[in-house]
Design an enzyme around this catalytic site. Structure first.
Site, PDB file in Angstrom:
ATOM      1  CD  GLU A 277     -56.099 -42.192-155.054  1.00 24.38           C
ATOM      2  OE1 GLU A 277     -57.106 -42.239-155.789  1.00 24.38           O
ATOM      3  OE2 GLU A 277     -55.380 -41.190-154.955  1.00 24.38           O
ATOM      4  NE  ARG A 303     -22.346 -40.348-132.600  1.00 26.21           N
ATOM      5  CZ  ARG A 303     -21.174 -39.805-132.846  1.00 26.21           C
ATOM      6  NH1 ARG A 303     -20.179 -40.532-133.343  1.00 26.21           N
ATOM      7  NH2 ARG A 303     -20.967 -38.526-132.619  1.00 26.21           N
TER       8      ARG A 303
END
Ligand SMILES: Cc1cc2nc3c(=O)[nH]c(=O)nc-3n(C[C@H](O)[C@H](O)[C@H](O)COP(=O)(O)OP(=O)(O)OC[C@H]3O[C@@H](n4cnc5c(N)ncnc54)[C@H](O)[C@@H]3O)c2cc1C
Length: 418
Positions: A277, A303
């Protein structure tokens, strides 16, 4: 064979001194980590990214706003096979080996921006289905795995209780013997997929006299069994596409076929399966890191401020370089972990390291992504702020960062591990 001898054989073999020594191959296996990605794996990843981009990301904002599972995305992921990738073919899955599964889940995270949906899927696979694969009887596997793989049954893992979080041995839920079965009582909280689950893998105390490590047992509990109730839906900051609930078990009757593994083996089942997990649940997070990095590179190139792209400022470019380094470390730890599990090796240390590297790395990357986008990163509409909210949870579920560091410290021979 001792480590010293292994290293001696490995060194000599590499220099061509030892040849055709039967033991050499075995010794070398310990030192030759091999997770070269095959053309088939590469194709699978490309196919998965295409699928995830086209089919899964569309309802991300809606899921985040409503805090509900994208059932359409869930169905499509099931049809694509993602819900059963590591499950053997004879039980309805794809039978992928652990490394291939890790690569596929990474690709899913890279292609899909709905981290909540991805978490619901990963939780279903790695915290529920995998328990059946590893510990279920043939009958239990035949009953549940095909439906879990088809997505017809939603799986959940119900361990945590209000007073038992990091300390699982403090569980208060009980399952008392009743004829050939048990009667289950208790409250489980913070359960992912909890409010929409059909099947819970849960843990309860089955003995008062045994020591804490033999007092727990694991059970399979259908959500429609009499006495099972979702008592609360829990609102949370991120991963909102994976609903979370509190579950009450009140005099739930369990028959012998609902016991997972042996009676009293709950702690061992949990500790051997949590490795899977912890490791694989974070594969999609590695893909998210890559997606965020690419978004940031693109923004830094486009940008402009002070008549230059912001990426030309060292402060910005070094941030991007750090993101790339974190991604590299995350991929290497994930692939090594996948390879170790493919080789059938224990990887407790590696799963804790992987969880820390990916969860903390992803959070840092998401925070830096906000900074790099300025005010645009802080707006809800760009989805960057959501990445931070989603990433926050990774340092808590599956065992907190502090607990992972304690596990790593204890494996160094230091006392005081939980
Ligand atoms: C998004 C999300 C999904 C989750 N999904 C599930 C699920 O599906 N099923 C499930 O059963 N649970 C789930 N959980 C619960 C999760 O497993 C627990 O939150 C986690 O184990 C920690 O328990 P706690 O929250 O009670 O914190 P606590 O155990 O109370 O810890 C609080 C703080 O104390 C620290 N701490 C505690 N003990 C120690 C120690 N020995 N050494 C150092 N520090 C320590 C912790 O690191 C933490 O910082 C989920 C949680 C989240 C956030």
């Amino acid at each position: 064979m001792t480590d010293m001898l292994c290293m001696w054989v490995a060194r000599r073999h590499m220099r061509g001194i030892v040849r055709h020594v039967p033991i050499a191959a075995h010794a070398l296996r310990r030192y030759c980590v091999d997770f070269a990605i095959s053309p088939r794996q590469r194709e699978l990843c490309a196919e998965t990214v295409r699928f995830a981009r086209q089919e899964l990301g569309g309802r991300t904002d809606e899921s985040d706003r409503s805090g509900s599972l994208d059932t359409e995305g869930w169905r499509k992921a099931a049809e694509f096979g993602a819900l059963g990738w590591p499950v053997p073919r004879e039980h309805g899955g794809s039978g992928f080996d652990p490394l291939t599964s890790a690569l596929a889940f990474e690709a899913l995270g890279y292609g899909c921006s709905n981290n909540g949906l991805l978490f619901a899927i990963n939780n279903h696979v790695w915290a529920c289905a995998i328990y059946l694969v590893k510990h279920g009887t043939e009958r239990q596997k035949a009953r549940w795995l095909p439906e879990l793989c088809r997505g017809a049954v939603v799986g959940a893992h119900a361990l945590t209780e209000p007073q038992a979080g990091s300390d699982m041995l403090a569980l208060a839920a009980t399952a008392h013997r009743d004829g050939s079965g048990w009667v289950l009582n208790g409250t489980k909280t913070f359960i992912s997929n909890g409010s929409c689950a059909d099947l819970f893998v849960t843990f309860a105390r089955t003995s008062e006299s045994e020591g804490p490590e033999r007092a727990l047992s694991a059970f399979l509990v259908p959500a429609d069994a009499p006495g099972v109730r979702v008592t609360r839906e829990l609102e949370k900051a991120g991963l909102r596409g994976a609903p979370m609930g509190e579950i009450q078990f009140s005099d739930v009757r369990l028959d012998a076929d609902q016991l997972l593994g042996r009676e009293g083996a709950g702690y061992q089942i949990f500790t051997s399966t949590i490795e899977w997990e912890r490791g694989f649940l974070f594969a999609s997070g590695v893909g998210t890191m890559r997606r965020l990095l690419e978004t940031c590179v693109e923004h830094a190139a486009k940008r402009e401020q002070f008549d230059r792209p912001i990426g030309s400022f060292q402060a910005v470019s070094h941030t991007l370089a750090d993101m790339r380094i974190r991604l590299e470390l995350a991929q290497l730890t994930l692939y090594k972990f996948g390879w170790l599990k493919r080789e059938g090796r224990l990887a407790m240390l590696e799963s804790s390291i992987l969880k820390l590297v990916v969860s903390e790395g992803l959070l840092e990357t998401a925070l830096e992504a906000v900074q790099l986008h300025g005010a645009r990163g802080y707006l809800t509409e760009g989805g960057i702020e959501r990445e931070v909210r989603d990433a926050l949870a990774g340092t808590i579920y599956g065992g907190t960062s502090q607990i992972q560091r304690s596990i790593i410290a204890s494996l160094l021979g230091l006392p005081g591990a939980p």
